[in-house]
Structures are given as structure tokens and as C-alpha cells.
Design an enzyme around this catalytic site. Structure first.
Site, PDB file in Angstrom:
ATOM      1  N   LYS A  48      -0.331   4.724   4.730  1.00  0.00           N
ATOM      2  CA  LYS A  48      -1.164   3.753   5.461  1.00  0.00           C
ATOM      3  C   LYS A  48      -0.590   3.508   6.856  1.00  0.00           C
ATOM      4  O   LYS A  48       0.609   3.299   7.015  1.00  0.00           O
ATOM      5  CB  LYS A  48      -1.269   2.441   4.669  1.00  0.00           C
ATOM      6  CG  LYS A  48      -2.236   1.458   5.307  1.00  0.00           C
ATOM      7  CD  LYS A  48      -2.680   0.388   4.333  1.00  0.00           C
ATOM      8  CE  LYS A  48      -3.600  -0.624   5.008  1.00  0.00           C
ATOM      9  NZ  LYS A  48      -4.857  -0.026   5.467  1.00  0.00           N
ATOM     10  N   HIS A  82       0.841  -1.202   0.000  1.00  0.00           N
ATOM     11  CA  HIS A  82       0.000   0.000   0.000  1.00  0.00           C
ATOM     12  C   HIS A  82       0.876   1.252   0.000  1.00  0.00           C
ATOM     13  O   HIS A  82       2.055   1.190   0.316  1.00  0.00           O
ATOM     14  CB  HIS A  82      -0.906   0.037   1.240  1.00  0.00           C
ATOM     15  CG  HIS A  82      -2.105  -0.846   1.137  1.00  0.00           C
ATOM     16  ND1 HIS A  82      -2.072  -2.190   1.425  1.00  0.00           N
ATOM     17  CD2 HIS A  82      -3.396  -0.577   0.785  1.00  0.00           C
ATOM     18  CE1 HIS A  82      -3.271  -2.705   1.258  1.00  0.00           C
ATOM     19  NE2 HIS A  82      -4.098  -1.755   0.863  1.00  0.00           N
TER      20      HIS A  82
HETATM   21  P1  NAD Z   1      -7.262   9.448   5.977  1.00  0.00           P
HETATM   22  O1  NAD Z   1      -6.366   9.593   7.146  1.00  0.00           O
HETATM   23  O2  NAD Z   1      -6.934  10.207   4.716  1.00  0.00           O
HETATM   24  O3  NAD Z   1      -8.778   9.849   6.384  1.00  0.00           O
HETATM   25  C1  NAD Z   1      -9.380   9.589   7.615  1.00  0.00           C
HETATM   26  C2  NAD Z   1     -10.187  10.816   7.987  1.00  0.00           C
HETATM   27  O4  NAD Z   1     -10.976  10.529   9.147  1.00  0.00           O
HETATM   28  C3  NAD Z   1      -9.304  12.039   8.333  1.00  0.00           C
HETATM   29  O5  NAD Z   1      -9.707  13.143   7.546  1.00  0.00           O
HETATM   30  C4  NAD Z   1      -9.566  12.242   9.814  1.00  0.00           C
HETATM   31  O6  NAD Z   1      -9.485  13.599  10.205  1.00  0.00           O
HETATM   32  C5  NAD Z   1     -10.992  11.707   9.917  1.00  0.00           C
HETATM   33  N1  NAD Z   1     -11.426  11.464  11.309  1.00  0.00           N
HETATM   34  C6  NAD Z   1     -10.704  10.970  12.352  1.00  0.00           C
HETATM   35  N2  NAD Z   1     -11.466  10.964  13.476  1.00  0.00           N
HETATM   36  C7  NAD Z   1     -12.681  11.464  13.133  1.00  0.00           C
HETATM   37  C8  NAD Z   1     -13.884  11.715  13.846  1.00  0.00           C
HETATM   38  N3  NAD Z   1     -13.986  11.472  15.159  1.00  0.00           N
HETATM   39  N4  NAD Z   1     -14.941  12.229  13.178  1.00  0.00           N
HETATM   40  C9  NAD Z   1     -14.863  12.508  11.860  1.00  0.00           C
HETATM   41  N5  NAD Z   1     -13.728  12.303  11.131  1.00  0.00           N
HETATM   42  C10 NAD Z   1     -12.666  11.774  11.760  1.00  0.00           C
HETATM   43  O7  NAD Z   1      -7.345   7.888   5.680  1.00  0.00           O
HETATM   44  P2  NAD Z   1      -7.921   7.129   4.383  1.00  0.00           P
HETATM   45  O8  NAD Z   1      -6.803   6.744   3.484  1.00  0.00           O
HETATM   46  O9  NAD Z   1      -9.080   7.883   3.823  1.00  0.00           O
HETATM   47  O10 NAD Z   1      -8.434   5.781   5.067  1.00  0.00           O
HETATM   48  C11 NAD Z   1      -9.384   5.792   6.107  1.00  0.00           C
HETATM   49  C12 NAD Z   1      -9.651   4.369   6.562  1.00  0.00           C
HETATM   50  O11 NAD Z   1     -10.286   3.636   5.504  1.00  0.00           O
HETATM   51  C13 NAD Z   1      -8.384   3.567   6.924  1.00  0.00           C
HETATM   52  O12 NAD Z   1      -8.681   2.726   8.008  1.00  0.00           O
HETATM   53  C14 NAD Z   1      -8.123   2.760   5.656  1.00  0.00           C
HETATM   54  O13 NAD Z   1      -7.364   1.597   5.886  1.00  0.00           O
HETATM   55  C15 NAD Z   1      -9.541   2.441   5.264  1.00  0.00           C
HETATM   56  N6  NAD Z   1      -9.745   2.049   3.867  1.00  0.00           N
HETATM   57  C16 NAD Z   1     -10.660   1.066   3.657  1.00  0.00           C
HETATM   58  C17 NAD Z   1     -10.975   0.674   2.364  1.00  0.00           C
HETATM   59  C18 NAD Z   1     -12.075  -0.331   2.149  1.00  0.00           C
HETATM   60  O14 NAD Z   1     -12.370  -0.682   0.995  1.00  0.00           O
HETATM   61  N7  NAD Z   1     -12.722  -0.805   3.218  1.00  0.00           N
HETATM   62  C19 NAD Z   1     -10.317   1.272   1.277  1.00  0.00           C
HETATM   63  C20 NAD Z   1      -9.384   2.280   1.525  1.00  0.00           C
HETATM   64  C21 NAD Z   1      -9.112   2.675   2.832  1.00  0.00           C
END
Ligand code: NAD
Length: 266
Positions: free
Chosen positions: A158, A154
Site C-alpha cells: 500500500k 494494510h
Molecule cells: P495496484 O497498484 O495493484 O493497481 C493499480 C493499477 O492501476 C495498476 O495496474 C496500474 O498500472 C494501473 N494504472 C495506473 N495508471 C493508470 C492509467 N492511467 N490507466 C489505467 N490504469 C492505470 O493497486 P491496488 O491494490 O489494486 O489498489 C488500487 C487503488 O484502489 C489504491 O488507491 C487502493 O488504496 C484502492 N483500494 C480501494 C478500495 C476500496 O474499497 N475503495 C479497496 C482496495 C484498494
């Protein structure tokens, strides 16, 4: 269907906002961010690279749930647990893409799902959910003289490892073999580890660049091996899957569902 996005300024959050704006039958209900975020007060669509829609990023998750039929959450585990409790108390559906969920986080989701429709999947792409089924089938067909190793790569940002998808693939392989992953997982090797134990399921994690998500399940026997690989070329596949899951929640009874339920792959 009114869809809210918690974590709307994140990499996935912005992608989800664009996906909702582009999908028939979806209406963007709004977006929230972590309290203190410098995105609060900005236009939810504008920060996602779309034209402004007059909805500003808030920090009041409860108000967002009240304004939504379903909320999509790709944030961090501790926030996701709070959002699941809100979904249960307000009777709203929730789609969870957050990874790195530990056993206590998962049991909080299960508890909330007694009162709310919750879809949770470490990977929302169609391809990976097909790969999960294939991995289980191949593991069931081959004996444990075929060593199973799972390799994932990744992007450099990450924060959890191995990826939630790699662990889900490990669970699928273990299910195919009729064993519990926890008892056979080798999550990191370094130094003088000794020989590989029969039946282990190994994990290797690579990080770098902007890779959206590559996963390979290797079945290594004597003189031959099978490799099943999925490569996500664009994180839009996850956003598309999450919006599909959000639309699917309509009319479902409370419970904890997987993406395989949404896609009818069971
Ligand atoms: P990122 O860090 O860019 O985004 C996460 C966001 O959540 C940030 O903007 C952060 O400020 C926000 N956040 C944190 N606490 C919060 C709260 N209490 N209320 C509202 N917002 C809050 O990360 P990302 O790359 O977008 O990934 C996010 C998650 O999704 C990770 O766990 C990643 O592994 C997962 N993910 C899952 C899939 C899937 O298909 N299931 C695909 C990609 C990423």
C-alpha cells in the site's frame, strides 16, 4: 450492463474482472492499463486467472468508456481525475475506489459529477460503511473526554497513509462531534510530542504482510474504552461492493454519490 475496468491488471482490477464475470446482469466491456504497461495486448480475463474472453488489455481509456455503460476505477489519483473527465464528456457512469485523493482531485470529481453519475468511496465493503455510521453515532454520544484514536493495518504494497478508510472514519468521528477533521487530526507522532490535546483525533498506520485492511476506532476514556473494529479477510468484499455500486448507477441522475447512498444507509 456493460462494465469496463481501468487499471485491470492491478490487484483490485483483476479481482473486479473476476467479480464481473461471476455476476448476473454484468457484461465485461473490456479493460485498460497505463500506457507502457507490459499487460497491454494480453487477455483481460486470462490475466485475472479466468478463462480467456477475447478482450485484450488496451491503453485507450476513451475507447473503453465508449464501449461501457459504467467504468470501475481502482488506479491512482492522477489517472482517476482523467477518467472522471472522460465520464463527464462521454456521459458514462464511474465508480471510483482509488484512495489518496487530495482536495484538488476531489474537486475535479465533483465538477465531473455535474454531468456524470459518480460513486466514490474509500472503502466499498458493507461492513466498513456500517462502521462509518456507528463511529459517527458513538462520537456524538461521548464527550471529548473520550480520546479518539484510529488504527489501521494494510499489506506491504500500500502506497498511501493513513488509509482512505481511516481518514473517512476520522471524518465520521469529527462529524459526530461537530468539528472539522483537519483542525483536530494528529496524523503522526514521533519524538517529544507533548501531552495529547483534548479533542484530537489520532491516526496510527501499520504496514505488513498481505492484510486486506484492518481498522479500529478507539474511544479511550478514564477507566474504560470502546473499540469498534472491522477486518477485511478478502479483498473480494471491495470488488463485490464496487460491482454493486456499478449496477446501482443505472437510472441515477448525475451527481457525486457515496457507498452509503448505494447501500441505502443514509
Ligand atoms: P495496484 O497498484 O495493484 O493497481 C493499480 C493499477 O492501476 C495498476 O495496474 C496500474 O498500472 C494501473 N494504472 C495506473 N495508471 C493508470 C492509467 N492511467 N490507466 C489505467 N490504469 C492505470 O493497486 P491496488 O491494490 O489494486 O489498489 C488500487 C487503488 O484502489 C489504491 O488507491 C487502493 O488504496 C484502492 N483500494 C480501494 C478500495 C476500496 O474499497 N475503495 C479497496 C482496495 C484498494
Amino acid at each position: 450492463m456493460k462494465i469496463g475496468i481501468v487499471g485491470c491488471a492491478g490487484r483490485m482490477g483483476r479481482m473486479l474482472v473476476r467479480e464481473i464475470l461471476a455476476t448476473d446482469g454484468c457484461e465485461l466491456a473490456g479493460g485498460s492499463e497505463a500506457p507502457g504497461s507490459d499487460m497491454i495486448g494480453r487477455d483481460v480475463a486470462e490475466i485475472a486467472g479466468a478463462d480467456a474472453v477475447g478482450l485484450t488489455v488496451g491503453d485507450d481509456a476513451k475507447a473503453l468508456f465508449q464501449a461501457s455503460d459504467v467504468v470501475i476505477d481502482f488506479t491512482v489519483p492522477v489517472a482517476t481525475v482523467g477518467h472522471a473527465a472522460l465520464a463527464a464528456s462521454l456521459g458514462r457512469a464511474l465508480v471510483v475506489g482509488t484512495t489518496g485523493l487530495a482536495a484538488d482531485h476531489l474537486s475535479s470529481l465533483a465538477k465531473a459529477s455535474e454531468k456524470a453519475v459518480i460513486v466514490q468511496a474509500a472503502n466499498m465493503s458493507v461492513g466498513v460503511n456500517v462502521l462509518l455510521g456507528l463511529t459517527e453515532q458513538v462520537a456524538a454520544m461521548l464527550g471529548d473526554d473520550y480520546d479518539i484514536e484510529i488504527v489501521e493495518m494494510h499489506h506491504r504494497h500500500k502506497v498511501d497513509a493513513p488509509s482512505g478508510t481511516a481518514l473517512a472514519l476520522g471524518d465520521a468521528a469529527a462529524a459526530g462531534r461537530g468539528v472539522d477533521l483537519e483542525t483536530v487530526a494528529q496524523r503522526g507522532r514521533d519524538g517529544h510530542t507533548g501531552a495529547r490535546a483534548t479533542g484530537d483525533i489520532g491516526f496510527a498506520t501499520l504496514r505488513g504482510g498481505d492484510i486486506a485492511g484492518d481498522h479500529t476506532v478507539i474511544f479511550a476514556g478514564d477507566g474504560e474504552r470502546i473499540e469498534l473494529t472491522h477486518k477485511a479477510g478478502d479483498r473480494a468484499v471491495f470488488a463485490r461492493g464496487a460491482v454493486r455500486a456499478a449496477l446501482w448507477t443505472q437510472g441515477q441522475v448525475p451527481g457525486l454519490y457515496s457507498m452509503r447512498d448505494v447501500l441505502g444507509l443514509e
